[in-house]
Every structure is written in C-alpha cells, then in structure tokens.
Scaffold this motif. Sequence first.
Motif, PDB file in Angstrom:
ATOM      1  N   ASN A  66      -2.040  19.093  -7.908  1.00 49.45           N
ATOM      2  CA  ASN A  66      -1.012  18.507  -7.048  1.00 49.45           C
ATOM      3  C   ASN A  66      -1.094  16.987  -7.032  1.00 49.45           C
ATOM      4  O   ASN A  66      -0.074  16.288  -7.093  1.00 49.45           O
ATOM      5  N   MET A  67      -2.333  16.454  -6.948  1.00 54.14           N
ATOM      6  CA  MET A  67      -2.493  15.009  -6.849  1.00 54.14           C
ATOM      7  C   MET A  67      -2.150  14.328  -8.172  1.00 54.14           C
ATOM      8  O   MET A  67      -1.473  13.291  -8.194  1.00 54.14           O
ATOM      9  N   VAL A  68      -2.616  14.907  -9.285  1.00 53.60           N
ATOM     10  CA  VAL A  68      -2.311  14.325 -10.596  1.00 53.60           C
ATOM     11  C   VAL A  68      -0.809  14.410 -10.870  1.00 53.60           C
ATOM     12  O   VAL A  68      -0.201  13.460 -11.402  1.00 53.60           O
ATOM     13  N   GLY A  69      -0.189  15.508 -10.472  1.00 56.28           N
ATOM     14  CA  GLY A  69       1.248  15.658 -10.667  1.00 56.28           C
ATOM     15  C   GLY A  69       2.055  14.679  -9.831  1.00 56.28           C
ATOM     16  O   GLY A  69       3.040  14.105 -10.303  1.00 56.28           O
ATOM     17  N   GLU A  70       1.629  14.460  -8.570  1.00 56.85           N
ATOM     18  CA  GLU A  70       2.333  13.509  -7.705  1.00 56.85           C
ATOM     19  C   GLU A  70       2.222  12.087  -8.248  1.00 56.85           C
ATOM     20  O   GLU A  70       3.180  11.303  -8.179  1.00 56.85           O
ATOM     21  N   LEU A  71       1.051  11.756  -8.795  1.00 53.74           N
ATOM     22  CA  LEU A  71       0.879  10.437  -9.397  1.00 53.74           C
ATOM     23  C   LEU A  71       1.806  10.277 -10.601  1.00 53.74           C
ATOM     24  O   LEU A  71       2.391   9.194 -10.820  1.00 53.74           O
ATOM     25  N   GLY A  72       1.974  11.338 -11.376  1.00 52.83           N
ATOM     26  CA  GLY A  72       2.876  11.284 -12.520  1.00 52.83           C
ATOM     27  C   GLY A  72       4.322  11.063 -12.104  1.00 52.83           C
ATOM     28  O   GLY A  72       5.045  10.266 -12.717  1.00 52.83           O
ATOM     29  N   LEU A  73       4.760  11.743 -11.029  1.00 49.36           N
ATOM     30  CA  LEU A  73       6.113  11.544 -10.528  1.00 49.36           C
ATOM     31  C   LEU A  73       6.305  10.117 -10.022  1.00 49.36           C
ATOM     32  O   LEU A  73       7.380   9.523 -10.189  1.00 49.36           O
ATOM     33  N   SER A 108       0.859  -1.177   0.000  1.00 46.57           N
ATOM     34  CA  SER A 108       0.000   0.000   0.000  1.00 46.57           C
ATOM     35  C   SER A 108       0.900   1.234   0.000  1.00 46.57           C
ATOM     36  O   SER A 108       1.736   1.410   0.885  1.00 46.57           O
ATOM     37  N   VAL A 109       0.718   2.070  -1.015  1.00 50.09           N
ATOM     38  CA  VAL A 109       1.575   3.246  -1.195  1.00 50.09           C
ATOM     39  C   VAL A 109       0.794   4.468  -0.737  1.00 50.09           C
ATOM     40  O   VAL A 109      -0.164   4.889  -1.392  1.00 50.09           O
ATOM     41  N   SER A 110       1.217   5.055   0.382  1.00 49.33           N
ATOM     42  CA  SER A 110       0.464   6.169   0.973  1.00 49.33           C
ATOM     43  C   SER A 110       1.038   7.538   0.647  1.00 49.33           C
ATOM     44  O   SER A 110       0.338   8.549   0.782  1.00 49.33           O
ATOM     45  N   HIS A 111       2.321   7.602   0.216  1.00 47.98           N
ATOM     46  CA  HIS A 111       2.962   8.884  -0.069  1.00 47.98           C
ATOM     47  C   HIS A 111       3.698   8.825  -1.405  1.00 47.98           C
ATOM     48  O   HIS A 111       4.229   7.778  -1.796  1.00 47.98           O
ATOM     49  N   GLY A 112       3.722   9.951  -2.066  1.00 47.77           N
ATOM     50  CA  GLY A 112       4.423  10.051  -3.337  1.00 47.77           C
ATOM     51  C   GLY A 112       5.897  10.362  -3.166  1.00 47.77           C
ATOM     52  O   GLY A 112       6.387  10.502  -2.033  1.00 47.77           O
ATOM     53  N   ILE A 147       2.146  -5.651  -6.683  1.00 51.40           N
ATOM     54  CA  ILE A 147       0.827  -5.029  -6.694  1.00 51.40           C
ATOM     55  C   ILE A 147       0.890  -3.798  -5.799  1.00 51.40           C
ATOM     56  O   ILE A 147       1.145  -3.911  -4.596  1.00 51.40           O
ATOM     57  N   LEU A 148       0.667  -2.625  -6.376  1.00 53.74           N
ATOM     58  CA  LEU A 148       0.748  -1.370  -5.638  1.00 53.74           C
ATOM     59  C   LEU A 148      -0.655  -0.781  -5.486  1.00 53.74           C
ATOM     60  O   LEU A 148      -1.326  -0.482  -6.481  1.00 53.74           O
ATOM     61  N   LEU A 149      -1.098  -0.625  -4.256  1.00 49.57           N
ATOM     62  CA  LEU A 149      -2.382  -0.013  -3.942  1.00 49.57           C
ATOM     63  C   LEU A 149      -2.117   1.426  -3.535  1.00 49.57           C
ATOM     64  O   LEU A 149      -1.681   1.709  -2.414  1.00 49.57           O
ATOM     65  N   VAL A 150      -2.345   2.337  -4.460  1.00 48.51           N
ATOM     66  CA  VAL A 150      -1.901   3.727  -4.314  1.00 48.51           C
ATOM     67  C   VAL A 150      -3.015   4.591  -3.738  1.00 48.51           C
ATOM     68  O   VAL A 150      -3.903   5.063  -4.463  1.00 48.51           O
ATOM     69  N   ASP A 151      -2.983   4.781  -2.429  1.00 52.17           N
ATOM     70  CA  ASP A 151      -3.934   5.658  -1.744  1.00 52.17           C
ATOM     71  C   ASP A 151      -3.699   5.518  -0.244  1.00 52.17           C
ATOM     72  O   ASP A 151      -3.430   4.420   0.250  1.00 52.17           O
ATOM     73  N   THR A 152      -3.816   6.615   0.476  1.00 53.75           N
ATOM     74  CA  THR A 152      -3.624   6.558   1.929  1.00 53.75           C
ATOM     75  C   THR A 152      -4.694   5.693   2.596  1.00 53.75           C
ATOM     76  O   THR A 152      -4.473   5.176   3.695  1.00 53.75           O
ATOM     77  N   ARG A 153      -5.841   5.522   1.954  1.00 55.02           N
ATOM     78  CA  ARG A 153      -6.935   4.742   2.547  1.00 55.02           C
ATOM     79  C   ARG A 153      -6.637   3.248   2.566  1.00 55.02           C
ATOM     80  O   ARG A 153      -7.354   2.478   3.208  1.00 55.02           O
ATOM     81  N   PRO A 189       0.964  13.134   0.756  1.00 62.07           N
ATOM     82  CA  PRO A 189       0.015  12.021   0.921  1.00 62.07           C
ATOM     83  C   PRO A 189      -0.811  11.841  -0.359  1.00 62.07           C
ATOM     84  O   PRO A 189      -1.216  12.819  -0.992  1.00 62.07           O
ATOM     85  N   LEU A 190      -1.043  10.600  -0.705  1.00 58.99           N
ATOM     86  CA  LEU A 190      -1.774  10.290  -1.936  1.00 58.99           C
ATOM     87  C   LEU A 190      -3.246  10.027  -1.589  1.00 58.99           C
ATOM     88  O   LEU A 190      -3.592   8.981  -1.023  1.00 58.99           O
ATOM     89  N   ASP A 191      -4.080  10.996  -1.911  1.00 59.65           N
ATOM     90  CA  ASP A 191      -5.505  10.897  -1.613  1.00 59.65           C
ATOM     91  C   ASP A 191      -6.285  11.036  -2.919  1.00 59.65           C
ATOM     92  O   ASP A 191      -6.393  12.136  -3.472  1.00 59.65           O
ATOM     93  N   PHE A 192      -6.826   9.908  -3.387  1.00 54.75           N
ATOM     94  CA  PHE A 192      -7.566   9.916  -4.659  1.00 54.75           C
ATOM     95  C   PHE A 192      -9.071   9.791  -4.434  1.00 54.75           C
ATOM     96  O   PHE A 192      -9.778   9.182  -5.227  1.00 54.75           O
ATOM     97  N   SER A 193      -9.539  10.385  -3.328  1.00 53.77           N
ATOM     98  CA  SER A 193     -10.976  10.473  -3.117  1.00 53.77           C
ATOM     99  C   SER A 193     -11.570  11.434  -4.140  1.00 53.77           C
ATOM    100  O   SER A 193     -10.854  12.196  -4.808  1.00 53.77           O
ATOM    101  N   TYR A 194     -12.881  11.436  -4.257  1.00 50.45           N
ATOM    102  CA  TYR A 194     -13.563  12.141  -5.337  1.00 50.45           C
ATOM    103  C   TYR A 194     -13.217  13.631  -5.378  1.00 50.45           C
ATOM    104  O   TYR A 194     -13.020  14.203  -6.452  1.00 50.45           O
ATOM    105  N   ASN A 195     -13.092  14.251  -4.218  1.00 48.25           N
ATOM    106  CA  ASN A 195     -12.905  15.705  -4.174  1.00 48.25           C
ATOM    107  C   ASN A 195     -11.481  16.147  -4.459  1.00 48.25           C
ATOM    108  O   ASN A 195     -11.247  17.306  -4.821  1.00 48.25           O
ATOM    109  N   SER A 196     -10.500  15.265  -4.283  1.00 45.20           N
ATOM    110  CA  SER A 196      -9.102  15.692  -4.408  1.00 45.20           C
ATOM    111  C   SER A 196      -8.344  15.027  -5.549  1.00 45.20           C
ATOM    112  O   SER A 196      -7.240  15.455  -5.881  1.00 45.20           O
ATOM    113  N   ARG A 197      -8.915  13.986  -6.166  1.00 45.94           N
ATOM    114  CA  ARG A 197      -8.141  13.213  -7.133  1.00 45.94           C
ATOM    115  C   ARG A 197      -7.788  13.991  -8.393  1.00 45.94           C
ATOM    116  O   ARG A 197      -6.804  13.678  -9.057  1.00 45.94           O
TER     117      ARG A 197
END
Length: 905
Positions: free
Chosen positions: A664-671, A643-647, A850-856, A652-660
């Motif tokens: 910043n979040m899309v850029g961190e996922l790209g990095l 489980s990957v919680s930080h970029g 298998i990488l589960l990318v989200d703090t949740r 912190p990697l939060d891909f909930s509906y309001n922040s995904r």
Amino acid sequence: MLAAFPVEENGEMEGTKQKFGAFPFKPYSIQIDFMNALYDSLDKGGIAMLESPTGTGKTLSIICSALQWLVDRKQRKNNDSSVDKHQNGTTGDHSGPDDEPDWIRSILGNKKVESPKKKVKLKKRHGFRSKKCDKTGIEESFNDLFNHFREIEADYNVYSREQNNPTVKGDVEKLDDKEFLVDEYESEDEKSGLSKRKNGVCCGSSSSDSEEDGHECSDEEEEEEADFKIYFCSRTHSQLSQFVKELKKTVFASELKVACLGSRKNFCINEDVLKLGNSTFINERCLDLQKNKKTLVSKKTEIGGRIRKTKASSGCPMLTKHKLQKQFKNQMTDQGPLDIEDLVRLGGSLGTCPYYGSRSMVPSADLVVLPYQSLLSKSSRESLGLSLKNSVVIIDEAHNLADSLISMYDSKITFFQLELVNSSLEGYFQRFQNLLGPGNRRHVQTLRILTQAFIQTLCNKDDTNFVNSSIHEELPSGSECSLRINEFVFSLNIDNINLVKLLQYIKDSNMIHKVSGYGDKIVSLQNDSTTLQEGSSILSAFRALAGLLLSLTNYDSDGRIIISRKKPKDCGQQGGYLKYVMLTGEKIFHEIVNEAHACVLAGGTLQPIEETRARLFPWLPPHQLHFFSCGHIISPDNILPISVSHGPTGQPLDFSYNSRSTPNMVGELGLLLCNLVTVIPQGIVVFFSSFDYEEHVYTTWKEAGIFNRIMKKKKVFREPRKNTEIEIVLKEYKESVENGAVLFAVVGGKISEGINFSDGMGRCIVMVGLPYPSPSDIELMERVKYIDSLGDVAQKSNGALCFDGDAHTGFEILRSCKHKGREYYENICMKAVNQSIGRAIRHINDYAAILLVDTRYTTSSLKNNFSHPTNKLPNWIKDRLICNTKNYGEVHRLLHQFFKFHKNV
C-alpha cells in the motif's frame, strides 16, 4: 591554549569591516558579512564555526576572506620588519637572534647563523621538507642521519616484488633464504620492566600514507620556506577541485603559491600500479617500488659466446629522473593553482610522478589544499611533513566532522587476513626457528599467539583448538559483540603481553616485510594466486594486524572492539572480522587546534553546534566559541518547501521502517510521483533512504505498471552503486531534463553529497521519509551510548553489547538513552536530509520546490519525546515550510501556482 574571543548574543563578531577587492563579482550583503566574520576570526585566532547555506558562494567567500587576511598579515609583518631594521640602524641581514644562549655562542664563535626565516635546506629524499630550524638557526641532523641508515637497511632487507619481470624472476627464485632472516633484535628496555600496557599511546591511523615513504632524490636544494600557511581541506577530491577552480577566478591565483595534495590512487600515472585498482594495493606497490630502487643487472649470452649485460631498475619509472621532477615543480609554479586533474595531465606529459611532485610544493606554499585524511590524521601529517604551527586550518563541509575524524582512527582485520598472517608466521617460523635469535623467536611466537587468539574469537566452538576464551560462551554464531579494550584482552588471556614493546619490535625489526616477502616467494613458487583472488595481500594483512594491535594501546574508554562472527553470504565475501571503533575525537582534535593559530569549521548547515563542541572541543567554554550563520541569497518566492502527509488517495504516508515496504505504501508513493510529473517541469530528483529500498520500490513499480506511467511524462534515471558510473548517468540526465526527467538517488550516496542540481536539473527535490540509520548497526549504537554519557560522572555499564542481526537491541538502546544519544541519532538523519535537499538552490535566480514526504514532517509531535525533525531544517527552509496541508489536492494546487508564476516571470 588557543586565544579566546568575544561573541555577541546574536552571533555577530565584533570587529572592523574589511574590503575584499579580490571578489570577482559584486558580493551580496550576506557574503560580505561572512567574509568579515571569517577575517575577524582569523585575526583573533581560536575556534570558529561559520555557516553559509549551499548556493550562497561560500567557497569564493572563504577564498577572498582568508587569502586577503594572509596577504595583509604578510604585509604587516614586512612593515614591522622594516621598522625593526630601521630602529636597529641596519638594513643588512642579522647574523642571528640577539638572545642566543651562551653555550651556542661558545660553539659557533663568530660564525654567521642564518635566520630560520631565510632560506633553509630542505631534504628532497622524502619529497617534503625536513623539520624546521629552531630560533638558533641550527638544524639537528642526528635524527635525519638515523633515518637515513634505517632506509638503507630497509632497502637492503625488503624483498623486491618484481615477480612478473622475466628479466629478474629467475634470479629471485634462486635467492638464499637468508635474505628473509630477521636480524637479531634486542630492545633497549628488554629488562626495564615496562608496564604491560600503556594507556594513552597516540592513536593509530588506517591511512596507508602513514607508511614511511622511500622516495628520495640524489641532491638537496635550497628553497624558501613559507613561515605561515593556510590549510584548506574538504571531504572529496571533487570538492577540492572545485575550490581550485574558484581560486583561479581571483587575483590570488597569481600572487600566492598553492599546493594541491591528494591520494596516490588519484595521482598515480604508473599504469602497472594503477591497474591494481584497490587503494591499499596501490599504496603498498608504490612504497615497495620506492624502497626497491636499485638497478638490477642481468647477464645474457648472445650467439658467438659474447656476454651482454642489461640493466633493469626496480624503482618506479616515474621517479627515475630528478630533473623531470624539478621541471614539474617549476611548471606548477609558473602555471599557478592546479587541481588534481591538471597535475595528473602535467605529470603525464612530462613522464614524472605528480603525487610526489605536488608534495614538493608544500614547503614554499602559502595555501595547501588537501583532503580530510591528509590533515586530520596525525600519521598522515607526519608522513607529508605538514606543520600546523602558527598556521590556519579551514575545514569545509564540516557538518559530519566528528564522525569523519574518529573513523580515520578505526582499524579492522578480517578472518581471512588473520588466517593469512597465521599461516605466514607458521611457515616462516618452521623454516627459520633454528636460525632466529632468542629475541626474534620470542616476538614471532608472541605474534602467533595473538593471531591465533584473534582467530578463535571469530570461529565456532568446534572450529579451532587454539586457546580458551570466555567470548565463545557468550557470543553465538552469526552475531556481533562489542567490548572495551580491557575486556577484550582479558577475555583472550593476552593481558600479559606488552603490546607497546611488541609494536616497537614490529617497527624496528622490519619483520613484516621479511615474513610477507618470504610468504610471497612461497606463493610465487607454488603459482598460487589465492591471495589476490581474496582481495588481500600478505603485507596488507600484516599491516591490518599491526593497526589493530596499535588500537589496543589506546585508553580503555576511548573505543570499542567489535567482534563480528557473521557468516559470508557468498564466496565473494570475507566473513567475520575484528574492528576497533574510536568513540572520541577530543584528544585528536586538540592536537590540531592546540598547534594552529586558528581553526575554522565551515559548512552549509553546522547545527547543532553544541553536539560538535561537546564531541570535539568540550574544554572550550560555549561563550568563547564564535558561531556565525547567514541567511540565503534567494528571494522567499523562489523556494516552495512542503511537508506532504497524505497521498493522492488520502492514505497517510508513513515511511517508517516497519511500514515503508508494504504494498500500500509503495503503491501510494508511486501514485504521488505519477501526479508530480504532470505538474513539475524539467528535472525531479527523488531521494530514497537506501539502495536496497530504492531497488524494492523500482521493482514493485515495474511489476505494477506505475513505472510505465511515469515514463510517459519523464525519462527515469537511477543512481548507480558504482561511483565510476555516476558521471555517465548524470550526463544523460542533464541532457534529458528539458524534455522532462526523473532521477532516483540515495541519501548518503555520491549524488546527495557533492552534486549540484541547479536550474532545470532540480526543479523539485522529493525526500521520501526520514532516512534514519539502521539501529542494528552495532558501531552506531556504541557511538549513541558514548555520546549519551558525555558529561556524566557515572559511566555506563562496561558489559558486552551483543546483536543478533535485527534492530530490536538498537531500539532498546535508543529508548534507554536520556537525551544526548537520541538527539545524536536524530541529527544524523536530519543532516543527511539537509545535505540532500540543499542540492537544488545554487544561485540567486534559481528556484525549486522541496517536498518532504512523510507524516512525521507535519507539526504533530513525534513519539518517545524525540525532537521534531523540522526543527533541524536550515532556517531558510524552515521559515518558509508549509506543513498544514490537509490533502494532496492542496499540495498539487500550490505546486501548479508556484511553477506557473516562475514560468511567467
């Protein structure tokens, strides 16, 4: 009721161990355990749920266990028959059962009655068997005779649609309008005073296969009827083809008769029909061709005054020669199990229909392979002539069975289709009102009233002047609303209409074909192609209306009516619609398991089983449900779930509906992905929650230059929205993995459900976020409310549920749920996750990260008391999950060590 059977606390079945010699390889211990569990389940009968992770040879285990049980059963039956004959002192055929009733003996006298276990006559008119003889050996023929006359009447009444045939088009336009006049109708119970609505009428189906087939052959044959069958069904045709390929590896391929069924769209080889593309149009055209198989004679005058007659058949050319159908069947028997592609090739080479040819194999087949719809829909089973009595039903990929089952009984009609029906009825009534008898006139006017009432519910207040409706005062334009059936019919003031009697009229009078035929003629005379451009035909619109009316005869609590008044975003969309959504599958599933000897639900991940039991067979006590689950065949060293919680920057990697979607979040996922492509060899599959979100991420990365950085290491591919393009993308991806490739895929898409990424195609699976379904989906929220109330004596409020287009109302519903509703919502998400991440490990020597990318996905609890998502993971992943990493650097180090180890092995 199905037989109950004992279950030990650890989930192991009590029973003897069997030998499965048909297994083509040396089976692993978990495969032997699985096959023994299935064999014992079939022996004892009842309901069983068997879970085996993807990549453990589940399909082959099912084949070798179930078919071994079938062969053993046949052998035991033959031995018992030999003993009975020896004890009775005879080796010849019995003249009939010894327990013949006296009234049967008085009618038959000394005539010999052939046992129903012997050969029985099978009508080939429909391409499937007639009803099986009862124990007296006498087949009742009155129903067949009645249906035969009904078909003759339909052949006479139905308008031939050969509009594009220059030989007959001119003659068609000259036909008298009496051809479209409905014969006078009066039902048997016109004055019997039936109740206006009957609760509990059998649910309808949207399947076009439920339509009466007109395929008939000129003779009858004798054929051996298999007295016991195994029905194996799965969700997709590709999964069925894979099953047949595995079957060919075993000795059963030559020992047992196999029938493979599918849809007309997948089987059709008539180019003129197949080019219609749409499944509904293909089904309608096929049925029309079968009903219009008369030979038309056209007269042509040649030079010199000589008249020459030419013949043109209005039936399907692929069914004109019964000898070819018989040859097709013989070759199927000789060649052994054939999948859909094989059957299509065989039909094409012979020039005969593989759809009806494959159906002709069903009566004598020991194993029938077919898609969900054909088995789970009652109308489809009846159309195909499938009898589940004393048979075994095996449902593979059963993780979403409850939702798949109820969706088959949904019905929908669009605003455009309603307008099409209304204009057709209006034109027909104006033309024929003085010629129609009182019965027909009354029913046609009733249909007009209903259609106009439905139209009003989808219009703005000033758009129509049909009837008054309270819905208009409550439902704003552009929103959606759901109502119970009774609420809906009372709000439209149509509760005084006897829908059961009206549906009987529609079925008996053939008026749908009369009105649509007349409408088609008017359209053809006016050279108006609007109907086809809008993606609907008059006939399909009438069938949609009949489907909705049938849905309104269900129990009030079984489903909801969805009223959508959303405006079309562009000219290619159809706008508003009415839809009936079935909420419970209990009664539907009960019909299946109550008839079958055993019903087995199989899958890679079937948890949570309690939800399935509560929704499909709540009458079965938990201790009588046999559940078996086995581990995975791979070594613990071959999988690395994290489980990957930080970029990489520590965010912190939060891909909930309001922040995904934030920059910043899309850029961190790209990095993150830029770092992953440097350490992970071969192929990486990245799963996004939706096509729209994948498009947003892709566009943002291209503008920011991140995409180019990824491309320097690995070539990037994207899952196409069109299924027809997937094979091309997968082929190119597979060819590129050795040099490095990344595939962007979507959870719930075709790639996540049925594609295997073994070896280099899936060295790493990246799951971005938790793909929860949208809470703005009104149908989903109705299911959540219903499931949350299961088992409660007091039902929830009957009030209308309205959505204004955002997710606020859905979140309010989720917060108000006690437990079951929220649990169901969580399960939908995690079942999708499990299906996606299970694509990578396909055999014992395979390995993947298998990488589960989200703090949740970390160990901290979720808000609002939602159960933790990692508890929904399969045990073989959950037990090895690393979820306490403090930063991305630690993740990168673990990945480097994992792939370095496997490189040196």
